[in-house]
Motif scaffolding. Structure first.
Motif, PDB file in Angstrom:
ATOM      1  N   ARG A 184      46.380 -18.948  27.119  1.00 29.59           N
ATOM      2  CA  ARG A 184      46.854 -19.923  28.106  1.00 29.59           C
ATOM      3  C   ARG A 184      46.051 -19.826  29.402  1.00 29.59           C
ATOM      4  O   ARG A 184      45.663 -20.846  29.972  1.00 29.59           O
ATOM      5  N   LYS A 185      45.812 -18.585  29.856  1.00 28.69           N
ATOM      6  CA  LYS A 185      45.023 -18.406  31.080  1.00 28.69           C
ATOM      7  C   LYS A 185      43.628 -18.964  30.888  1.00 28.69           C
ATOM      8  O   LYS A 185      43.088 -19.635  31.777  1.00 28.69           O
ATOM      9  N   ASN A 186      43.039 -18.674  29.730  1.00 29.10           N
ATOM     10  CA  ASN A 186      41.704 -19.171  29.441  1.00 29.10           C
ATOM     11  C   ASN A 186      41.691 -20.692  29.397  1.00 29.10           C
ATOM     12  O   ASN A 186      40.789 -21.334  29.955  1.00 29.10           O
ATOM     13  N   VAL A 187      42.676 -21.267  28.746  1.00 30.87           N
ATOM     14  CA  VAL A 187      42.763 -22.732  28.662  1.00 30.87           C
ATOM     15  C   VAL A 187      42.969 -23.313  30.055  1.00 30.87           C
ATOM     16  O   VAL A 187      42.316 -24.291  30.440  1.00 30.87           O
ATOM     17  N   GLU A 188      43.872 -22.702  30.829  1.00 30.08           N
ATOM     18  CA  GLU A 188      44.117 -23.191  32.194  1.00 30.08           C
ATOM     19  C   GLU A 188      42.850 -23.079  33.043  1.00 30.08           C
ATOM     20  O   GLU A 188      42.521 -23.996  33.796  1.00 30.08           O
ATOM     21  N   GLN A 189      42.149 -21.946  32.896  1.00 32.16           N
ATOM     22  CA  GLN A 189      40.925 -21.749  33.665  1.00 32.16           C
ATOM     23  C   GLN A 189      39.875 -22.780  33.256  1.00 32.16           C
ATOM     24  O   GLN A 189      39.244 -23.398  34.113  1.00 32.16           O
ATOM     25  N   ARG A 190      39.723 -22.978  31.963  1.00 33.18           N
ATOM     26  CA  ARG A 190      38.742 -23.964  31.483  1.00 33.18           C
ATOM     27  C   ARG A 190      39.134 -25.371  31.930  1.00 33.18           C
ATOM     28  O   ARG A 190      38.288 -26.153  32.338  1.00 33.18           O
ATOM     29  N   TYR A 191      40.428 -25.663  31.854  1.00 34.50           N
ATOM     30  CA  TYR A 191      40.922 -26.965  32.300  1.00 34.50           C
ATOM     31  C   TYR A 191      40.634 -27.154  33.792  1.00 34.50           C
ATOM     32  O   TYR A 191      40.166 -28.207  34.211  1.00 34.50           O
ATOM     33  N   THR A 192      40.895 -26.106  34.572  1.00 30.82           N
ATOM     34  CA  THR A 192      40.633 -26.166  36.011  1.00 30.82           C
ATOM     35  C   THR A 192      39.145 -26.372  36.271  1.00 30.82           C
ATOM     36  O   THR A 192      38.763 -27.192  37.118  1.00 30.82           O
ATOM     37  N   GLU A 193      38.306 -25.640  35.533  1.00 29.49           N
ATOM     38  CA  GLU A 193      36.858 -25.805  35.688  1.00 29.49           C
ATOM     39  C   GLU A 193      36.442 -27.232  35.344  1.00 29.49           C
ATOM     40  O   GLU A 193      35.646 -27.843  36.066  1.00 29.49           O
ATOM     41  N   MET A 194      36.974 -27.739  34.241  1.00 32.37           N
ATOM     42  CA  MET A 194      36.626 -29.103  33.833  1.00 32.37           C
ATOM     43  C   MET A 194      37.100 -30.108  34.878  1.00 32.37           C
ATOM     44  O   MET A 194      36.380 -31.063  35.195  1.00 32.37           O
ATOM     45  N   MET A 195      38.304 -29.904  35.402  1.00 35.94           N
ATOM     46  CA  MET A 195      38.823 -30.810  36.426  1.00 35.94           C
ATOM     47  C   MET A 195      37.959 -30.738  37.682  1.00 35.94           C
ATOM     48  O   MET A 195      37.626 -31.770  38.271  1.00 35.94           O
ATOM     49  N   ASN A 196      37.582 -29.518  38.075  1.00 36.84           N
ATOM     50  CA  ASN A 196      36.739 -29.361  39.261  1.00 36.84           C
ATOM     51  C   ASN A 196      35.379 -30.022  39.049  1.00 36.84           C
ATOM     52  O   ASN A 196      34.846 -30.660  39.961  1.00 36.84           O
ATOM     53  N   GLU A 197      34.806 -29.850  37.837  1.00 39.58           N
ATOM     54  CA  GLU A 197      33.537 -30.506  37.530  1.00 39.58           C
ATOM     55  C   GLU A 197      33.697 -32.019  37.586  1.00 39.58           C
ATOM     56  O   GLU A 197      32.840 -32.719  38.128  1.00 39.58           O
ATOM     57  N   SER A 198      34.794 -32.512  37.034  1.00 44.36           N
ATOM     58  CA  SER A 198      35.042 -33.959  37.059  1.00 44.36           C
ATOM     59  C   SER A 198      35.213 -34.458  38.480  1.00 44.36           C
ATOM     60  O   SER A 198      34.681 -35.516  38.844  1.00 44.36           O
ATOM     61  N   ILE A 199      35.950 -33.712  39.284  1.00 42.81           N
ATOM     62  CA  ILE A 199      36.158 -34.094  40.688  1.00 42.81           C
ATOM     63  C   ILE A 199      34.820 -34.100  41.426  1.00 42.81           C
ATOM     64  O   ILE A 199      34.526 -35.031  42.182  1.00 42.81           O
ATOM     65  N   THR A 200      34.010 -33.068  41.181  1.00 48.21           N
ATOM     66  CA  THR A 200      32.704 -32.994  41.833  1.00 48.21           C
ATOM     67  C   THR A 200      31.830 -34.187  41.437  1.00 48.21           C
ATOM     68  O   THR A 200      31.210 -34.827  42.299  1.00 48.21           O
ATOM     69  N   ARG A 201      31.790 -34.483  40.123  1.00 47.86           N
ATOM     70  CA  ARG A 201      31.009 -35.642  39.663  1.00 47.86           C
ATOM     71  C   ARG A 201      31.563 -36.935  40.271  1.00 47.86           C
ATOM     72  O   ARG A 201      30.800 -37.813  40.673  1.00 47.86           O
TER      73      ARG A 201
END
Length: 186
Positions: free
Chosen positions: A109-126
């Motif tokens: 769950r932590k890994n999924v949440e972290q990956r989700y957060t990273e993906m969201m941050n990447e999406s926000i940055t883009r």
């Protein structure tokens, strides 16, 4: 029950699978006899078999969580001390696998949440970069539109000047043209 008792390849997986059929008071001793027979044939249970059973069986985790209290009750009432001790180890191993599974799920769950957060941050940055590019292009376009408006105004003024000049020329032509014709005629 007869097929399990006669089966020479009696396994922990088979015993755990059939446990719910033997949970009422009248059939439970039969299951306990099968467990005793298993431990007569096997020095100990295979940890890997229990682990594989838990993780490979459809609904294995939930099923094992449901039968652990039944196993503990049987363990508490087991008359054969040797089997009781082996069964205690089996229950302990099952509980260990449940703890491992729970901890693994926390990490997943932590890994999924972290990956989700990273993906969201990447999406926000883009998105922010794209938004900045769009705003920049919009400002450029607004400047071009403003410059075009200014050019259009200049063209309108020149066109008006040309029209006025043309009208003046026409007026002057009308005014002086008859005189020129008269002079030529002479």
């Amino acid at each position: 029950m007869e097929t399990l008792q006669k089966d020479e390849t009696l396994t922990i997986s088979g015993l755990l699978d059939c446990l719910p059929r033997y949970t009422d008071e009248t059939n439970l001793p039969d299951w306990c006899q099968m467990l005793c027979k298993y431990y007569e044939r096997n020095e100990r249970h295979s940890y890997s078999e229990i682990t594989a059973y838990i993780f490979q069986k459809d609904g294995g985790i939930e099923y094992v969580r449901e039968i652990v209290p039944v196993l503990q009750k049987i363990h508490e009432n087991m008359a054969d001390e040797v089997v009781r001790k082996k069964m205690g180890k089996m229950i302990d191993h099952i509980n260990l696998e449940l703890v491992r599974y729970d901890e693994l799920m926390v990490l997943v769950r932590k890994n999924v949440e972290q990956r989700y957060t990273e993906m969201m941050n990447e999406s926000i940055t883009r998105f922010q970069q794209t938004n900045e590019q769009i705003e920049s292009k919009l400002k450029e376009t607004e400047k071009l539109v403003e410059a075009q408006k200014e050019e259009t105004e200049k063209i309108k003024k020149r066109t008006d000047e040309i029209r006025k000049s043309t009208e003046e020329i026409k007026k002057l032509q009308k005014r002086y043209q008859p005189r020129l014709w008269k002079r030529r005629i002479k």
